[in-house]
Design an enzyme around this catalytic site. Structure first.
Site, short mmCIF file in Angstrom:
data_model
loop_
_atom_site.label_atom_id
_atom_site.label_comp_id
_atom_site.label_asym_id
_atom_site.label_seq_id
_atom_site.Cartn_x
_atom_site.Cartn_y
_atom_site.Cartn_z
N HIS A 18 19.38 83.25 35.18
CA HIS A 18 20.03 83.54 33.90
C HIS A 18 19.37 82.82 32.72
CE1 HIS A 18 21.85 79.65 34.71
NE2 HIS A 18 22.24 79.58 33.47
C1 UD1 Z 1 25.50 79.43 29.13
C2 UD1 Z 1 24.96 78.00 28.94
C3 UD1 Z 1 24.07 77.63 30.12
C4 UD1 Z 1 24.78 77.85 31.44
C5 UD1 Z 1 25.29 79.28 31.49
C6 UD1 Z 1 26.05 79.58 32.76
C7 UD1 Z 1 24.56 77.29 26.64
C8 UD1 Z 1 23.51 76.98 25.64
N1 UD1 Z 1 24.14 77.91 27.76
O1 UD1 Z 1 24.39 80.31 29.11
O2 UD1 Z 1 23.72 76.28 30.01
O3 UD1 Z 1 23.91 77.59 32.51
O4 UD1 Z 1 26.17 79.49 30.37
O5 UD1 Z 1 26.46 80.91 32.79
O6 UD1 Z 1 25.71 76.99 26.41
N2 UD1 Z 1 28.24 87.24 28.33
C9 UD1 Z 1 29.14 88.16 28.79
N3 UD1 Z 1 30.36 87.71 29.21
C10 UD1 Z 1 30.72 86.40 29.18
C11 UD1 Z 1 29.79 85.48 28.68
C12 UD1 Z 1 28.55 85.90 28.27
O7 UD1 Z 1 28.85 89.35 28.83
O8 UD1 Z 1 31.85 86.07 29.58
C13 UD1 Z 1 26.90 87.71 27.90
C14 UD1 Z 1 26.82 87.94 26.39
O9 UD1 Z 1 25.96 88.99 26.16
C15 UD1 Z 1 26.15 86.69 25.89
C16 UD1 Z 1 25.22 86.34 27.05
O10 UD1 Z 1 25.94 86.72 28.22
O11 UD1 Z 1 25.48 86.87 24.68
C17 UD1 Z 1 24.88 84.88 27.13
O12 UD1 Z 1 26.06 84.08 27.09
P1 UD1 Z 1 26.01 82.59 26.47
O13 UD1 Z 1 27.33 81.93 26.60
O14 UD1 Z 1 25.45 82.68 25.07
O15 UD1 Z 1 24.91 81.87 27.33
P2 UD1 Z 1 24.61 81.87 28.90
O16 UD1 Z 1 23.29 82.52 29.11
O17 UD1 Z 1 25.77 82.36 29.71
#
Ligand code: UD1
Length: 400
Positions: A237
């Site tokens: 991820h």
């Molecule tokens: C975040 C953390 C990372 C952790 C990871 C675990 C930061 C900087 N990064 O990264 O350290 O290892 O979580 O998962 O805080 N999305 C969904 N549904 C959700 C959440 C996210 O669809 O419930 C999608 C969205 O498109 C979003 C993308 O995932 O933009 C990334 O989510 P985000 O919380 O920005 O970062 P992670 O890559 O999940």
């Protein structure tokens, strides 16, 4: 009875803890339970009032609610509903919303965990509101400022009043940065509290139904029958692995053309990764491969069950590196650096640091396949970390 006038009557300490994203939930669960046990033992001012705040960084049922249910975490008292966005948007929105909570609640301590954007945003807000800050999982350093998590760790640790570290390497990192000794407390790894608490529930899950319930894109085909210690598990991820089309394409080609040629490959897909696989035209390739099993993001027990039985784990997750270490699962850490060097084979772990170039991954994959499981247990990864943290907080001066 009303307090006598002029008396220094103590009121219970108020602790506000924060979660935001998936890897936070397994770290807060043992803390909440240890607080509850502390309160069951104590009365009056020795009790600790506790509020749980969820920033809402992760919001899908599979990324959030499922973990609260699986790990028996009480529903958050306050959800800030922040959701997705750029880093600045997430951090900014969280600070604005969290400041209101801190002003209304005036806690004695704010407790943050891990290294996600919620951790950093709430740490800054805590200090600007002059509330004492405690960081669980302090002192981890990758030295790689291109990772948003490293920035979050540096900011959070610099602002914290109590720094709870998972291992002695992390204590050394903090000392080298000039953190006063009295603020550093080596307590062990709180994720392992959860692993030990939940291990029996995970072991009881049967692999067949687990796969059948979580498969994506099944096209009516029967789920495979998986043998213990026979299959590979992959999770990816990190932006460095999934946001660059040639990098992700090369990793997918290795997984399909090499790993899945000799064993079943189980891949629980993070929402970010699914979006990128679809955008780069790779999803169809994966769907077409009989021995690749794409799963929705898994609950805690299902993931632990797969990790404890996998022949090899390929991952860029920090938490899985640690779990593989205690479970003895050979692990390829698909990053160029790690903030968790204790999990490497050269220290006390079961991981190879392999980056994301296929030649290096292939060489370590072959070595890992020839390596038998050997569980390792770094110092204080004993399931009692949360108790040590709650005891340390309870020993601090309360409000008057
Ligand atoms: C975040 C953390 C990372 C952790 C990871 C675990 C930061 C900087 N990064 O990264 O350290 O290892 O979580 O998962 O805080 N999305 C969904 N549904 C959700 C959440 C996210 O669809 O419930 C999608 C969205 O498109 C979003 C993308 O995932 O933009 C990334 O989510 P985000 O919380 O920005 O970062 P992670 O890559 O999940």
């Amino acid at each position: 009875m009303a307090p006598k006038s002029g008396s220094q009557e103590r009121i219970p300490m108020k602790v506000l803890s924060v979660v935001g994203a998936r890897p936070n939930f397994m770290k807060i669960a043992p803390f909440v339970r240890a607080l509850e046990r502390h309160n069951a033992r104590c009365d009056g001012h020795a009790r600790m009032e506790h509020l749980l705040v969820h920033t809402g960084q992760h919001y899908d049922d599979q990324m959030s609610r499922a973990f609260f249910a699986d790990l028996r975490i009480p529903e958050a008292d306050i959800n800030l509903g922040i959701g997705s966005g750029s880093h600045a948007e997430q951090v900014g929105r969280t600070m604005i919303a969290f400041e209101k909570v801190v002003r209304a609640e005036r806690p004695d301590w704010i407790v943050v965990v891990g290294d996600v954007n919620a951790t950093c945003a709430c740490s800054i807000t805590a200090k600007k509101e002059h509330v004492r800050l405690a960081h669980i999982e302090a002192g981890l350093r990758s030295g790689d400022l291109e990772m948003p998590e490293e920035i979050n760790r540096l900011v959070t640790d610099r602002l914290s009043d109590l720094l709870f570290t998972p291992d002695r390497l992390s204590c050394s990192n903090l000392r080298a940065e000039g953190t006063p000794e009295a603020m550093i407390q080596f307590v062990g790894n709180i994720m392992i509290d959860t692993l030990e608490e939940e291990r029996a529930r995970a072991t009881a899950l049967a692999l067949g139904p687990l796969l059948a319930e979580n498969r994506l894109e099944v096209d009516g085909a029967a789920p495979p029958s998986l043998g213990e210690d026979q299959f590979a598990v992959v999770t990816l991820h990190r932006p460095s692995n999934v946001d660059d089309p040639p990098t992700l394409a090369a990793l997918v080609a290795f997984l399909l053309d090499e790993v899945a040629q000799e064993r079943d490959l189980i891949w629980p897909i993070h929402p970010r990764t699914r979006k990128q696989l679809e955008a780069f035209g790779l999803w169809q390739r994966l769907r077409g491969c009989r021995r690749v099993h794409l799963l929705q993001p898994l609950g805690y027990h299902a993931m632990l069950r797969l990790t404890m039985s996998a022949r090899v784990m390929l991952t860029d997750s920090g938490g899985l590196q640690e779990e593989c270490c205690v479970l003895g699962t050979p692990c390829l850490t698909m990053r160029w650096n790690t903030e968790r060097p204790i999990t490497l084979r050269s220290e006390e772990g079961t991981s190879w640091l392999v980056g994301n170039q296929v030649a290096q991954i292939r060489a370590a994959y072959q070595e890992a396949q020839a390596t038998s499981r050997l569980a390792r247990r770094p110092e204080l990864w004993d399931g009692q970390t949360a108790v040590r943290i709650v005891d340390a907080l309870a020993a601090t001066a309360p409000r008057r």
